[in-house]
Motif scaffolding. Structure first.
Motif, mmCIF file in Angstrom:
data_model
loop_
_atom_site.group_PDB
_atom_site.id
_atom_site.type_symbol
_atom_site.label_atom_id
_atom_site.label_comp_id
_atom_site.label_asym_id
_atom_site.label_seq_id
_atom_site.Cartn_x
_atom_site.Cartn_y
_atom_site.Cartn_z
ATOM 1 N N SER A 15 0.911 -1.195 -0.022
ATOM 2 C CA SER A 15 0.040 0.153 -0.157
ATOM 3 C C SER A 15 0.796 1.488 0.166
ATOM 4 N N ARG A 16 2.133 1.319 0.766
ATOM 5 C CA ARG A 16 2.717 2.488 0.838
ATOM 6 C C ARG A 16 3.600 2.646 -0.500
ATOM 7 N N VAL A 17 3.903 1.437 -1.040
ATOM 8 C CA VAL A 17 4.716 1.558 -2.297
ATOM 9 C C VAL A 17 3.645 2.127 -3.398
ATOM 10 N N THR A 18 2.740 1.542 -3.617
ATOM 11 C CA THR A 18 1.547 2.166 -4.580
ATOM 12 C C THR A 18 1.267 3.423 -4.307
ATOM 13 N N SER A 19 1.016 3.957 -3.189
ATOM 14 C CA SER A 19 0.849 5.465 -2.881
ATOM 15 C C SER A 19 1.799 6.219 -3.242
ATOM 16 N N GLU A 20 2.960 5.539 -2.917
ATOM 17 C CA GLU A 20 4.513 6.745 -3.318
ATOM 18 C C GLU A 20 4.507 6.740 -5.127
ATOM 19 N N VAL A 21 3.874 5.505 -5.353
ATOM 20 C CA VAL A 21 4.143 5.626 -7.029
ATOM 21 C C VAL A 21 3.209 6.452 -7.527
ATOM 22 N N ARG A 23 1.821 9.234 -6.034
ATOM 23 C CA ARG A 23 2.010 10.556 -5.553
ATOM 24 C C ARG A 23 3.080 11.186 -6.335
ATOM 25 N N THR A 24 4.525 10.381 -6.655
ATOM 26 C CA THR A 24 5.450 11.020 -7.378
ATOM 27 C C THR A 24 5.368 10.607 -8.639
ATOM 28 N N PRO A 42 2.796 4.241 -12.327
ATOM 29 C CA PRO A 42 1.248 4.819 -12.376
ATOM 30 C C PRO A 42 0.563 4.791 -13.690
ATOM 31 N N VAL A 43 -0.882 4.825 -13.767
ATOM 32 C CA VAL A 43 -1.623 4.684 -14.780
ATOM 33 C C VAL A 43 -1.527 6.000 -15.856
#
Length: 67
Positions: A15-21, A23-24, A42-43
């Protein structure tokens, strides 16, 4: 700079990894046995727009299939 991490770390913090991807906007390469295995990226909004257009164009077909 490319971001990489091991599979176990990515799994434990997915979850943290996908949120960071998201976000950045920067992809993360996941390593398995210290070799690149998959990339979480990211899409691209263009792909989302194409999918929405497709769904709109064929909404009648999808409605019939849903019956």
């Amino acid at each position: 700079m490319a971001i990489t991490m091991g599979l176990a770390e990515a799994k434990a913090n997915f979850s943290r990894v996908t949120s960071e991807v998201n976000r950045t906007g920067k992809p993360v390469t996941i390593l398995k046995n210290n070799k690149p295995w998959v990339v979480i990226a990211p899409v691209q909004h263009d792909a989302v727009d194409v999918a929405i257009d497709f769904m709109d164009e064929y909404s009648d077909v999808f409605s019939e299939l849903a019956k």
